[in-house]
Each structure stands twice: as C-alpha cells, then as structure tokens.
Design an enzyme around this catalytic site. Structure first.
Site, PDB file in Angstrom:
ATOM      1  CB  SER A   1       1.602  -2.405   6.094  1.00 47.22           C
ATOM      2  OG  SER A   1       0.414  -2.349   5.330  1.00 47.22           O
TER       3      SER A   1
ATOM      4  CE1 TYR B   1       0.178  -7.219   8.057  1.00 51.57           C
ATOM      5  CE2 TYR B   1      -1.372  -5.634   7.132  1.00 51.57           C
ATOM      6  CZ  TYR B   1      -0.132  -6.243   7.127  1.00 51.57           C
ATOM      7  OH  TYR B   1       0.805  -5.859   6.199  1.00 51.57           O
TER       8      TYR B   1
END
Length: 264
Positions: free
Chosen positions: A138, A151
């Site tokens: 990501s 995360y």
C-alpha cells in the site's frame, strides 16, 4: 504458461489478477474464505479461458493455514510459478479505541500469512531458479498512519520485507515485487470501517480502479521490478514521504485520515 497462486481471490484486486492471468492462459490456485464465490469464479474462468483452476477455501489468519495450503498443493503435484499475496485488510480508528481481536487478525493476515507463504514457496523457486512473487502492499507503507496505526505498520513491513527478499533471491532468478496503490475501488474501505470516518483521504484523494492497479502490478511482476506505485498522486506521496521530515508527514497523514469533526 505459469500457474499463479492468489490469496484474497474472491474479489477486488485478487479477482482482477485472476482474470488477467487466466486471459493469458495461465492456470490458477485461488485462496479465500468464501466457497460460493470461489467456485463461481472457478467455473467462469475455466469455461471462458479453458484453463485449470484449483480452489482452496482457507482462513489465512489461522496458524497453520499457509502450511496446509503448501502441503495440499504438494500432494497434488501443483507447482507454483507466481505467488501473489493479495489478502489483507485494515481497521480505521485511534489505537486505543479499536478492537484487539480484529487488529491481531490483521497482523496475522497482512504479515504472518504473507511471510509464511513466501517462505514456503520462495524456497522451491530458489531451488528451481525460477519464479515470481508479488506482494500487494500500500502507499501506506511509506509513512506512519495515525488513525490506522497498525495497518500502516503492517504495510511498511511488507515493503521492507519484499525489498530485502528481492535482493536475496535475485541471484537465483526469482523476483519479488511490492505494489503500493492508494485507495482502490474494492471492499477494503468497508471492511476497514474507513467509510464511517468520512475521511478527507477518501474525499480528496483519487480512488483507482482495481483493473488499473492490477495491470500495473501484474506487469511489474512479470518484468521483475522491485517496486511499483500505481497512480501519479501515489508516486508523489511516496516521493514526499521520503524527503520531508516526519514532523510534517505524520500530522498531514493524520489530517487526511480525519473527518470534519476531530477524533476524540
């Protein structure tokens, strides 16, 4: 044509990678928890492209999931040429207010399952001196992320792990690519509760299509690239996250993760 193992293959980027690989007449091993979805995908892809699709119903947050997948494929004499670690999820909210069990599952999936699968299949690839690994990370990997602290940290792990492994395996003709998209049109935001926060990130940041991210990521894997960052603004974010001090980067990230009302 190569056989690809794809985790999180029942939707989003995982499903799009499966379609793209199948369109190139490659066989598939699809892993996810949803049996009905995977069986429907298996039928559609086999009928459309005349390929073989193996379906494995597995919760990758379980401790022995990766080993069970590996052992099953060994018993079937299925050789994995491409490993695509796509499965993952996030959780939106301040660290002290988010549920521990969900965060533990997130770490188990985003890091442990990915690492264990890579460990098992990378050794075979190294022995064969052939293979490719694609880890879907990501843009979150490039900076700490208040309001999604764990995360962001898991994706930083994927980035550094993948880059190190790229260097280790390159002499054996095995490539490791990490992909770093920003927001994508998948079910990720709902699963992560991002939509409930009404974040500025979702309001001002362009949301990429899963098809675009898939093509960029898959092609980078085929070329043996170490890293791919789909989307111009994601490249800009990665660049400035490296050159600006974190005293600027972290508050800006917190602002983007925030809504019109301050988090309490």
């Amino acid at each position: 044509m190569a056989t690809a193992l794809i985790t999180g293959a029942s939707g989003g980027i995982g499903l799009e990678i499966a379609k793209l690989h199948a369109s190139r007449k490659g066989n598939l091993v699809l892993v996810a928890r949803s049996q009905d979805k995977l069986l429907a995908i298996k039928y559609d892809l086999e009928q459309q492209f005349s390929i073989q699709v193996e379906v494995i119903i597995k919760d990758l947050t379980m401790e022995n999931a990766a080993q069970e997948i590996y052992d099953y494929l060994k018993s079937k004499n299925i050789v994995i040429d491409y490993l695509i670690n796509n499965a993952g999820f996030g959780e939106f909210g301040l660290f002290t207010s988010t549920p521990w069990e969900k965060e533990k599952s997130m770490m188990d999936l985003n890091m442990i399952a990915l690492t264990h699968l890579t460990k098992l299949f990378a050794l075979e690839m190294q022995t064969r001196r052939s293979g490719k690994i694609l880890n879907i990370a990501s843009n979150a990997a490039f900076q700490p992320g208040p309001s999604m602290a764990i995360y962001y940290a898991t994706k930083a792990y994927v980035y550094y792990f993948s880059s190190a492994l790229y260097n280790e395996l390159k002499p054996n003709h095995v490539s490791v690519t990490s992909s770093h998209p920003g927001p994508v049109e998948t079910g990720f935001m709902e699963a992560s509760n991002l939509h409930t926060g009404n974040t500025r990130l979702l309001k001002y940041y362009p949301i990429l299509s899963a098809e675009f991210v898939t093509k960029e990521s898959y092609n980078a894997m085929l070329k043996g690239k170490r890293i791919v960052i789909p989307g111009f603004l994601n490249k800009v974010n990665a660049f400035f996250s490296k050159i600006l001090p974190w005293s600027i980067v972290i508050p800006v990230t917190r602002w983007l993760q925030g809504s019109s009302k301050p988090l309490q």
